[in-house]
Design a protein around this motif. Structure first.
Motif, PDB file in Angstrom:
ATOM      1  N   MET A  95      33.268  12.623   2.555  1.00 14.35           N
ATOM      2  CA  MET A  95      34.566  12.511   3.227  1.00 14.35           C
ATOM      3  C   MET A  95      34.689  11.199   3.990  1.00 14.35           C
ATOM      4  SD  MET A  95      35.066  16.415   4.591  1.00 14.35           S
ATOM      5  CE  MET A  95      34.821  17.809   3.468  1.00 14.35           C
ATOM      6  N   ILE A  96      33.591  10.750   4.586  1.00 17.72           N
ATOM      7  CA  ILE A  96      33.616   9.465   5.294  1.00 17.72           C
ATOM      8  C   ILE A  96      33.855   8.327   4.311  1.00 17.72           C
ATOM      9  CG2 ILE A  96      32.232   7.841   6.645  1.00 17.72           C
ATOM     10  CD1 ILE A  96      30.827  10.297   7.888  1.00 17.72           C
ATOM     11  N   LEU A  97      33.242   8.419   3.140  1.00 21.40           N
ATOM     12  CA  LEU A  97      33.398   7.373   2.126  1.00 21.40           C
ATOM     13  C   LEU A  97      34.852   7.225   1.705  1.00 21.40           C
ATOM     14  CD1 LEU A  97      32.034   5.298   0.269  1.00 21.40           C
ATOM     15  CD2 LEU A  97      31.742   7.132  -1.417  1.00 21.40           C
ATOM     16  N   GLU A  98      35.576   8.337   1.633  1.00 27.00           N
ATOM     17  CA  GLU A  98      36.985   8.282   1.262  1.00 27.00           C
ATOM     18  C   GLU A  98      37.797   7.469   2.265  1.00 27.00           C
ATOM     19  OE1 GLU A  98      38.584   9.465  -1.504  1.00 27.00           O
ATOM     20  OE2 GLU A  98      36.523   9.764  -2.224  1.00 27.00           O
ATOM     21  N   VAL A  99      37.310   7.414   3.501  1.00 29.59           N
ATOM     22  CA  VAL A  99      38.018   6.678   4.550  1.00 29.59           C
ATOM     23  C   VAL A  99      37.634   5.202   4.557  1.00 29.59           C
ATOM     24  CG1 VAL A  99      38.284   6.436   7.054  1.00 29.59           C
ATOM     25  CG2 VAL A  99      38.341   8.704   6.009  1.00 29.59           C
ATOM     26  N   VAL A 100      36.342   4.896   4.407  1.00 25.03           N
ATOM     27  CA  VAL A 100      35.882   3.523   4.620  1.00 25.03           C
ATOM     28  C   VAL A 100      35.837   2.687   3.350  1.00 25.03           C
ATOM     29  CG1 VAL A 100      34.484   4.270   6.585  1.00 25.03           C
ATOM     30  CG2 VAL A 100      33.432   4.080   4.321  1.00 25.03           C
ATOM     31  N   LYS A 101      35.895   3.320   2.184  1.00 28.33           N
ATOM     32  CA  LYS A 101      35.742   2.541   0.958  1.00 28.33           C
ATOM     33  C   LYS A 101      36.923   1.590   0.772  1.00 28.33           C
ATOM     34  CE  LYS A 101      37.925   5.796  -2.273  1.00 28.33           C
ATOM     35  NZ  LYS A 101      37.712   6.646  -3.463  1.00 28.33           N
ATOM     36  N   PHE A 280      34.609  12.469  23.392  1.00 27.02           N
ATOM     37  CA  PHE A 280      35.001  11.550  22.328  1.00 27.02           C
ATOM     38  C   PHE A 280      36.308  11.957  21.644  1.00 27.02           C
ATOM     39  CE2 PHE A 280      34.749  10.744  17.667  1.00 27.02           C
ATOM     40  CZ  PHE A 280      35.135   9.408  17.708  1.00 27.02           C
ATOM     41  N   PRO A 281      36.438  13.170  21.086  1.00 27.65           N
ATOM     42  CA  PRO A 281      37.720  13.511  20.460  1.00 27.65           C
ATOM     43  C   PRO A 281      38.872  13.550  21.448  1.00 27.65           C
ATOM     44  CG  PRO A 281      36.252  15.417  20.497  1.00 27.65           C
ATOM     45  CD  PRO A 281      35.443  14.235  20.905  1.00 27.65           C
ATOM     46  N   LEU A 282      38.586  13.935  22.695  1.00 23.68           N
ATOM     47  CA  LEU A 282      39.636  13.976  23.712  1.00 23.68           C
ATOM     48  C   LEU A 282      40.110  12.563  24.038  1.00 23.68           C
ATOM     49  CD1 LEU A 282      41.160  16.010  25.513  1.00 23.68           C
ATOM     50  CD2 LEU A 282      39.447  15.562  27.281  1.00 23.68           C
ATOM     51  N   SER A 338      36.182  18.966  15.458  1.00 23.27           N
ATOM     52  CA  SER A 338      36.952  18.069  16.314  1.00 23.27           C
ATOM     53  C   SER A 338      36.312  16.678  16.355  1.00 23.27           C
ATOM     54  CB  SER A 338      37.047  18.631  17.736  1.00 23.27           C
ATOM     55  OG  SER A 338      37.710  19.881  17.747  1.00 23.27           O
ATOM     56  N   PHE A 339      34.988  16.643  16.478  1.00 28.71           N
ATOM     57  CA  PHE A 339      34.279  15.358  16.466  1.00 28.71           C
ATOM     58  C   PHE A 339      34.438  14.666  15.118  1.00 28.71           C
ATOM     59  CE2 PHE A 339      32.271  16.693  20.350  1.00 28.71           C
ATOM     60  CZ  PHE A 339      31.839  15.523  20.954  1.00 28.71           C
ATOM     61  N   PHE A 340      34.308  15.426  14.048  1.00 30.41           N
ATOM     62  CA  PHE A 340      34.338  14.834  12.714  1.00 30.41           C
ATOM     63  C   PHE A 340      35.722  14.278  12.385  1.00 30.41           C
ATOM     64  CE2 PHE A 340      34.221  15.273   7.945  1.00 30.41           C
ATOM     65  CZ  PHE A 340      33.310  14.239   7.752  1.00 30.41           C
ATOM     66  N   VAL A 341      36.762  15.018  12.704  1.00 34.91           N
ATOM     67  CA  VAL A 341      38.121  14.549  12.455  1.00 34.91           C
ATOM     68  C   VAL A 341      38.416  13.294  13.275  1.00 34.91           C
ATOM     69  CG1 VAL A 341      40.559  15.130  12.823  1.00 34.91           C
ATOM     70  CG2 VAL A 341      39.035  16.775  11.718  1.00 34.91           C
ATOM     71  N   ALA A 342      37.967  13.277  14.533  1.00 35.84           N
ATOM     72  CA  ALA A 342      38.179  12.090  15.370  1.00 35.84           C
ATOM     73  C   ALA A 342      37.378  10.902  14.838  1.00 35.84           C
ATOM     74  CB  ALA A 342      37.788  12.397  16.814  1.00 35.84           C
ATOM     75  N   LEU A 343      36.159  11.150  14.350  1.00 33.39           N
ATOM     76  CA  LEU A 343      35.355  10.060  13.785  1.00 33.39           C
ATOM     77  C   LEU A 343      36.021   9.479  12.540  1.00 33.39           C
ATOM     78  CD1 LEU A 343      32.768   8.348  13.641  1.00 33.39           C
ATOM     79  CD2 LEU A 343      31.736  10.210  12.305  1.00 33.39           C
ATOM     80  N   LEU A 344      36.519  10.339  11.658  1.00 30.77           N
ATOM     81  CA  LEU A 344      37.216   9.854  10.462  1.00 30.77           C
ATOM     82  C   LEU A 344      38.424   9.005  10.840  1.00 30.77           C
ATOM     83  CD1 LEU A 344      37.183  13.022   8.140  1.00 30.77           C
ATOM     84  CD2 LEU A 344      35.755  10.975   7.953  1.00 30.77           C
ATOM     85  N   ALA A 345      39.162   9.461  11.845  1.00 28.40           N
ATOM     86  CA  ALA A 345      40.336   8.707  12.289  1.00 28.40           C
ATOM     87  C   ALA A 345      39.929   7.355  12.870  1.00 28.40           C
ATOM     88  CB  ALA A 345      41.115   9.520  13.320  1.00 28.40           C
TER      89      ALA A 345
END
Length: 387
Positions: A95-101, A280-282, A338-345
């Motif tokens: 999922m991270i790769l889909e964002v950064v590639k 972090f997400p907050l 929540s952390f993962f969604v914020a990290l992807l963003a």
């Protein structure tokens, strides 16, 4: 990716060793992993029946070849947990790769995605004010995105993650076939541990209603939840009504506000602990309010986290299970999401905007959460103290 052929087996071995070490260093009286291995052995010998959330115990027995030996069941359990950890890493990296590639080939993509996926295995609450109590708690009193001592929640993680992801895709672009996958994931969640399904059952219908109103897509999508709800009732009946209690008093689910949150004598410390648990997400949401308000996935994760905390605050168990704290576990899943969604963003922002002051600040806060997780993990291995 070819590099996954090397890192995934290595990660499996490292996680296997970590879980086996944790199983041995945490005293048996406080070790959920030890208890779950013992439950599997008792189920294997017929001493106790397979309960509603039977899947972990059944798989432990399958991969220990139904030996009911202590070492075999413990090794089997640690192998299952290592598999779940690697599976979560793989899903996270994908999922991270889909964002950064990027469109051009970039050899650093694999390294960065692998790094952030590994970080998500360790990210943890910043233990303020709990660490400054007399007992130096890092886990108790906080809303943590990772745990290392509970087998069923660890095995549930990737399947709860998939259920969240597939349901979010259904909110974006309806596909009738996806309802079948969601239903299968609902069953897996229920049969492993129903914690995340409690939240999913409350939040997903609201998101569907907002998206599709009362159109046919809503009714088709709600059907897997209705069937899942009946399975949840069946599981409740098996666990609370058919299982013979160890004493004459039976357990039950009750409405009892704040019974399982005795960590702070002063209630005004609870918001402080929550603030530093999800800093972090907050902070990302606060610094990106216009973007977040329009984001469907942020509303989905926010509602999920709020519902998970409300369940913990207001629902508990009575009888012999009153001290087990089983209505906390959904918080671990929703906090991690929540952390993962914020990290992807954030990674998407960094790709589009570069290393601005805001993005560096957010990445620094995320790094502090990861550092806390590494400290917690090392402390756990050294002391056997998971609180």
């Amino acid at each position: 990716m070819n590099k996954n052929k090397f890192i995934i087996p290595l990660l499996f071995l490292l996680l296997f060793a970590a879980y086996y070490g944790i199983l041995k260093v945490i005293p048996a009286d406080y070790n959920d992993m030890h208890d779950h291995a013992a439950f599997a052995r008792k189920m294997c010998t017929g001493e106790i029946p397979y309960t509603g959330n039977f899947l972990v115990y059944l798989l432990v027995n399958v991969f220990s070849f139904f030996s009911a030996h202590v070492t075999a069941t413990e090794l089997s359990l640690c192998g299952l947990l290592a598999f779940a950890g690697v599976f979560r890493y793989y899903l996270s990296q994908k999922m991270i790769l889909e964002v950064v590639k990027s469109r051009t080939r970039n050899t650093s993509n694999y390294t960065s995605t692998a790094f952030y996926a590994l970080c998500m295995l360790f990210v943890f609450a910043i233990p303020i004010p709990s660490y400054f109590s007399d007992d130096y708690f890092m886990y108790i009193g906080n809303y943590v995105p990772n745990v290392w001592h509970n087998s069923t929640i660890l095995f549930l993680f990737p399947f709860a993650m998939l259920l969240f992801y597939q349901s979010y895709k259904q909110l974006q672009d309806y596909d009738a076939k996806r309802n079948l996958w969601i239903f299968l994931l609902i069953l897996l969640n229920l049969f492993i541990k129903p914690s995340y399904f409690f939240v999913f059952l409350c939040v997903y219908p609201l998101m569907l209603l907002f998206k599709y109103k009362f159109k046919k897509e809503f009714w088709y999508s709600i059907l897997p939840l209705i069937i899942g709800f009946f399975f949840l009732i069946l599981e409740y009946w098996i666990i609370y009504k058919t299982t013979t209690p160890t004493n004459k008093e039976a357990s039950s689910v009750i409405f009892l506000p704040f019974y399982r949150n005795p960590e702070f004598e002063e209630f005004n410390l609870i918001p402080v602990a929550m603030l530093f648990s999800v800093l972090f997400p907050l902070l990302y949401s606060f610094l990106n309010i216009p973007k977040v308000i329009k984001s469907q996935v942020f509303w989905y994760t926010l509602l999920s986290f709020v519902v998970s905390v409300l369940i913990f605050f207001f629902i508990s168990e009575s009888g012999p299970r009153a001290s087990h704290g089983n209505f906390y576990w959904q918080i671990v899943i929703t906090t991690w999401l929540s952390f993962f969604v914020a990290l992807l963003a954030l990674l998407k922002d960094m790709k589009m905007e570069g290393k601005t002051f805001k993005n560096i600040l957010l990445l620094s806060v995320f790094s502090i959460h990861v550092l806390m997780g590494l400290i917690y993990f090392v402390r756990l291995l050294i002391t056997g103290y998971y609180y």
